[in-house]
Design a protein around this motif. Sequence first.
Motif, short mmCIF file in Angstrom:
data_model
loop_
_atom_site.label_atom_id
_atom_site.label_comp_id
_atom_site.label_asym_id
_atom_site.label_seq_id
_atom_site.Cartn_x
_atom_site.Cartn_y
_atom_site.Cartn_z
N GLU A 72 0.82 -1.22 0.00
CA GLU A 72 0.00 0.00 0.00
C GLU A 72 0.85 1.27 0.00
O GLU A 72 0.58 2.21 -0.75
N GLN A 73 1.89 1.30 0.82
CA GLN A 73 2.74 2.49 0.88
C GLN A 73 3.46 2.72 -0.44
O GLN A 73 3.54 3.85 -0.93
N THR A 75 2.47 1.65 -3.37
CA THR A 75 1.44 2.04 -4.34
C THR A 75 1.15 3.54 -4.25
O THR A 75 1.11 4.23 -5.27
N ASP A 76 0.97 4.04 -3.04
CA ASP A 76 0.69 5.46 -2.86
C ASP A 76 1.85 6.32 -3.34
O ASP A 76 1.64 7.36 -3.99
N ARG A 80 1.86 8.98 -6.51
CA ARG A 80 2.13 10.40 -6.23
C ARG A 80 3.34 10.93 -6.99
O ARG A 80 3.32 12.05 -7.49
#
Length: 198
Positions: A72-73, A75-76, A80
């Motif tokens: 998840e981290q 991916t974010d 960004r």
Amino acid sequence: MCKENNMNFDMVFDIQHAYRQVVHAFAYPGEIVSLKQEADRLEAGLPCRAATGVLLYMLLDADTSFHAVEEEQLTDSIARLTYCQSCSLETAAHVIVTGKHRDRLCEIMQKVQTGTLEDPHLGATLLVECDSLQEGYELILRGPGIPHAHTIASPLNSDWVEVRALVNEEFPLGFDMLLIDADANCMALPRTTQVERG
């Protein structure tokens, strides 16, 4: 990209150099190329290996898509910093498999996009982090870009060779692979390369 976090990394020069290395790797499957020069300059940004980060900056932009397996981290951060679209494993153009999810590689290979007969280029590219491209049991490579059978050390321990062959058997359908080790070395295994256990 956050330039202030990477004062030594040149988005033009370093990405171009990495691109030439990766093109060479795809032209000569099984040959190891180094991304250490670029990786050492990439001081911050993506929560993954620096060499993997170099490849992500090189490959991803707003016109393509990616899936980072259960990260998840990451991916974010990718979304960004590169403006690339995150999507499902089954539809992503680029799939990132970090070291801690490498044991799921066979399952992942069976789910990734392999393109269509009309658009085989839609097959995914897997970026897989491994420990070392210099150690492991022997693999024999054959195919375009390999004048004679070429022996390499397998960086992955599982039934991935057999699963990869099964998924890629209907050429031109299939997926391509980029393997990245802990020393910022990189190896390409395009779908055209036949891989057998030594």
